[in-house]
Design a protein around this motif. Structure first.
Motif, PDB file in Angstrom:
ATOM      1  N   PHE A  38       0.824  -1.209   0.000  1.00  0.00           N
ATOM      2  CA  PHE A  38       0.000   0.000   0.000  1.00  0.00           C
ATOM      3  C   PHE A  38       0.861   1.264   0.000  1.00  0.00           C
ATOM      4  O   PHE A  38       0.520   2.253  -0.642  1.00  0.00           O
ATOM      5  CB  PHE A  38      -0.954   0.012   1.195  1.00  0.00           C
ATOM      6  CG  PHE A  38      -2.098  -0.961   1.055  1.00  0.00           C
ATOM      7  CD1 PHE A  38      -2.910  -0.960  -0.072  1.00  0.00           C
ATOM      8  CD2 PHE A  38      -2.350  -1.881   2.051  1.00  0.00           C
ATOM      9  CE1 PHE A  38      -3.952  -1.855  -0.200  1.00  0.00           C
ATOM     10  CE2 PHE A  38      -3.409  -2.780   1.940  1.00  0.00           C
ATOM     11  CZ  PHE A  38      -4.206  -2.764   0.802  1.00  0.00           C
ATOM     12  N   THR A  39       1.968   1.231   0.720  1.00  0.00           N
ATOM     13  CA  THR A  39       2.870   2.379   0.739  1.00  0.00           C
ATOM     14  C   THR A  39       3.389   2.651  -0.668  1.00  0.00           C
ATOM     15  O   THR A  39       3.429   3.799  -1.118  1.00  0.00           O
ATOM     16  CB  THR A  39       4.039   2.146   1.715  1.00  0.00           C
ATOM     17  OG1 THR A  39       3.506   1.935   3.022  1.00  0.00           O
ATOM     18  CG2 THR A  39       4.990   3.314   1.738  1.00  0.00           C
ATOM     19  N   HIS A  40       3.767   1.601  -1.366  1.00  0.00           N
ATOM     20  CA  HIS A  40       4.240   1.746  -2.746  1.00  0.00           C
ATOM     21  C   HIS A  40       3.125   2.275  -3.648  1.00  0.00           C
ATOM     22  O   HIS A  40       3.346   3.179  -4.457  1.00  0.00           O
ATOM     23  CB  HIS A  40       4.768   0.410  -3.276  1.00  0.00           C
ATOM     24  CG  HIS A  40       5.159   0.468  -4.722  1.00  0.00           C
ATOM     25  ND1 HIS A  40       6.290   1.124  -5.151  1.00  0.00           N
ATOM     26  CD2 HIS A  40       4.551  -0.021  -5.830  1.00  0.00           C
ATOM     27  CE1 HIS A  40       6.361   1.034  -6.475  1.00  0.00           C
ATOM     28  NE2 HIS A  40       5.330   0.333  -6.905  1.00  0.00           N
ATOM     29  N   ALA A  41       1.931   1.723  -3.510  1.00  0.00           N
ATOM     30  CA  ALA A  41       0.803   2.162  -4.340  1.00  0.00           C
ATOM     31  C   ALA A  41       0.462   3.626  -4.069  1.00  0.00           C
ATOM     32  O   ALA A  41       0.134   4.373  -4.999  1.00  0.00           O
ATOM     33  CB  ALA A  41      -0.422   1.279  -4.081  1.00  0.00           C
ATOM     34  N   MET A  42       0.569   4.058  -2.822  1.00  0.00           N
ATOM     35  CA  MET A  42       0.300   5.463  -2.490  1.00  0.00           C
ATOM     36  C   MET A  42       1.321   6.393  -3.119  1.00  0.00           C
ATOM     37  O   MET A  42       1.010   7.537  -3.432  1.00  0.00           O
ATOM     38  CB  MET A  42       0.305   5.659  -0.977  1.00  0.00           C
ATOM     39  CG  MET A  42      -0.965   5.252  -0.336  1.00  0.00           C
ATOM     40  SD  MET A  42      -0.857   5.634   1.413  1.00  0.00           S
ATOM     41  CE  MET A  42      -1.778   4.274   2.030  1.00  0.00           C
ATOM     42  N   GLY A  43       2.524   5.903  -3.297  1.00  0.00           N
ATOM     43  CA  GLY A  43       3.571   6.710  -3.914  1.00  0.00           C
ATOM     44  C   GLY A  43       3.249   7.107  -5.340  1.00  0.00           C
ATOM     45  O   GLY A  43       3.837   8.045  -5.881  1.00  0.00           O
ATOM     46  N   ILE A  68      -4.115   0.324   4.895  1.00  0.00           N
ATOM     47  CA  ILE A  68      -3.976   1.554   4.106  1.00  0.00           C
ATOM     48  C   ILE A  68      -3.828   2.736   5.055  1.00  0.00           C
ATOM     49  O   ILE A  68      -2.978   3.605   4.851  1.00  0.00           O
ATOM     50  CB  ILE A  68      -5.167   1.742   3.154  1.00  0.00           C
ATOM     51  CG1 ILE A  68      -5.238   0.586   2.150  1.00  0.00           C
ATOM     52  CG2 ILE A  68      -5.064   3.081   2.428  1.00  0.00           C
ATOM     53  CD1 ILE A  68      -6.478   0.582   1.285  1.00  0.00           C
ATOM     54  N   GLN A  69      -4.645   2.764   6.106  1.00  0.00           N
ATOM     55  CA  GLN A  69      -4.542   3.836   7.103  1.00  0.00           C
ATOM     56  C   GLN A  69      -3.159   3.812   7.741  1.00  0.00           C
ATOM     57  O   GLN A  69      -2.510   4.854   7.890  1.00  0.00           O
ATOM     58  CB  GLN A  69      -5.638   3.689   8.165  1.00  0.00           C
ATOM     59  CG  GLN A  69      -5.706   4.848   9.148  1.00  0.00           C
ATOM     60  CD  GLN A  69      -4.868   4.663  10.396  1.00  0.00           C
ATOM     61  OE1 GLN A  69      -4.572   3.544  10.802  1.00  0.00           O
ATOM     62  NE2 GLN A  69      -4.478   5.759  11.002  1.00  0.00           N
ATOM     63  N   GLU A  70      -2.700   2.640   8.106  1.00  0.00           N
ATOM     64  CA  GLU A  70      -1.379   2.510   8.722  1.00  0.00           C
ATOM     65  C   GLU A  70      -0.277   2.974   7.771  1.00  0.00           C
ATOM     66  O   GLU A  70       0.669   3.650   8.189  1.00  0.00           O
ATOM     67  CB  GLU A  70      -1.131   1.064   9.139  1.00  0.00           C
ATOM     68  CG  GLU A  70      -2.002   0.601  10.279  1.00  0.00           C
ATOM     69  CD  GLU A  70      -1.918  -0.898  10.519  1.00  0.00           C
ATOM     70  OE1 GLU A  70      -1.024  -1.576   9.949  1.00  0.00           O
ATOM     71  OE2 GLU A  70      -2.762  -1.405  11.281  1.00  0.00           O
ATOM     72  N   ALA A  71      -0.390   2.611   6.508  1.00  0.00           N
ATOM     73  CA  ALA A  71       0.623   3.009   5.524  1.00  0.00           C
ATOM     74  C   ALA A  71       0.630   4.522   5.335  1.00  0.00           C
ATOM     75  O   ALA A  71       1.700   5.136   5.250  1.00  0.00           O
ATOM     76  CB  ALA A  71       0.370   2.305   4.192  1.00  0.00           C
ATOM     77  N   ALA A  72      -0.553   5.131   5.281  1.00  0.00           N
ATOM     78  CA  ALA A  72      -0.633   6.590   5.130  1.00  0.00           C
ATOM     79  C   ALA A  72      -0.044   7.279   6.360  1.00  0.00           C
ATOM     80  O   ALA A  72       0.730   8.237   6.234  1.00  0.00           O
ATOM     81  CB  ALA A  72      -2.079   7.023   4.908  1.00  0.00           C
ATOM     82  N   TYR A  73      -0.392   6.791   7.534  1.00  0.00           N
ATOM     83  CA  TYR A  73       0.091   7.406   8.772  1.00  0.00           C
ATOM     84  C   TYR A  73       1.610   7.253   8.909  1.00  0.00           C
ATOM     85  O   TYR A  73       2.290   8.163   9.380  1.00  0.00           O
ATOM     86  CB  TYR A  73      -0.626   6.781   9.972  1.00  0.00           C
ATOM     87  CG  TYR A  73      -0.523   7.590  11.234  1.00  0.00           C
ATOM     88  CD1 TYR A  73      -1.121   8.840  11.346  1.00  0.00           C
ATOM     89  CD2 TYR A  73       0.155   7.095  12.345  1.00  0.00           C
ATOM     90  CE1 TYR A  73      -1.035   9.582  12.515  1.00  0.00           C
ATOM     91  CE2 TYR A  73       0.238   7.823  13.519  1.00  0.00           C
ATOM     92  CZ  TYR A  73      -0.354   9.065  13.595  1.00  0.00           C
ATOM     93  OH  TYR A  73      -0.263   9.791  14.765  1.00  0.00           O
ATOM     94  N   SER A  74       2.136   6.126   8.456  1.00  0.00           N
ATOM     95  CA  SER A  74       3.584   5.889   8.570  1.00  0.00           C
ATOM     96  C   SER A  74       4.395   6.799   7.646  1.00  0.00           C
ATOM     97  O   SER A  74       5.595   6.960   7.856  1.00  0.00           O
ATOM     98  CB  SER A  74       3.913   4.422   8.283  1.00  0.00           C
ATOM     99  OG  SER A  74       3.763   4.133   6.912  1.00  0.00           O
ATOM    100  N   ARG A  75       3.741   7.401   6.657  1.00  0.00           N
ATOM    101  CA  ARG A  75       4.437   8.311   5.742  1.00  0.00           C
ATOM    102  C   ARG A  75       4.707   9.672   6.386  1.00  0.00           C
ATOM    103  O   ARG A  75       5.461  10.466   5.840  1.00  0.00           O
ATOM    104  CB  ARG A  75       3.640   8.494   4.462  1.00  0.00           C
ATOM    105  CG  ARG A  75       3.532   7.223   3.624  1.00  0.00           C
ATOM    106  CD  ARG A  75       2.771   7.471   2.351  1.00  0.00           C
ATOM    107  NE  ARG A  75       3.557   8.228   1.408  1.00  0.00           N
ATOM    108  CZ  ARG A  75       4.368   7.710   0.483  1.00  0.00           C
ATOM    109  NH1 ARG A  75       4.498   6.405   0.395  1.00  0.00           N
ATOM    110  NH2 ARG A  75       5.031   8.478  -0.341  1.00  0.00           N
TER     111      ARG A  75
END
Length: 127
Positions: free
Chosen positions: A17-22, A85-92
């Protein structure tokens, strides 16, 4: 089956998800990070207050995130389609910046609640 196995899918869902958000535009990514500070979901009424206080167009970015599958939308709120997804967004968000953002969002909501004499629910959201 062969095409599925030939794809490079990370073992870690959060990494995926982190990659996809990028791949999202900076505005859409910032909107997801903003939402992540509120947990799994946010009411549309709160979004409108934040948009006014931050002078940003969050709903447009949230609608784009819905079309990309990152968020779900109901009549009253937007929510992450998966907790990862929430965790990935917050970790950014850098930890120091998180503190600043939480304070900023809280002040915007508290000021609105005091100015408009809203119910305690808004103050609870702010805290």
């Amino acid at each position: 089956e062969e095409s599925i196995q030939s794809r490079k899918i990370p073992d870690d869902v959060a990494e995926f998800f982190t990659h996809a958000m990028g791949m999202l535009s900076p505005d859409h990514l910032n909107a997801l990070c903003t939402l992540s500070c509120f947990g799994a979901s946010i009411e549309i009424s709160v979004i409108k207050i934040l948009e006014e206080g931050l002078e940003l167009q969050l709903q447009k970015s949230f609608d784009e995130a819905v079309s990309e599958g990152f968020l779900d939308k109901t009549n009253r709120n937007y929510k992450f389609s998966h907790d990862r997804i929430q965790e990935a967004a917050y970790s950014r968000i850098d930890q120091d910046e998180r503190r600043i953002l939480h304070s900023q969002y809280g002040l915007i909501l508290c000021n609105h609640a005091i100015k408009h004499k809203t119910d305690d629910a808004m103050l609870f959201t702010a805290v």
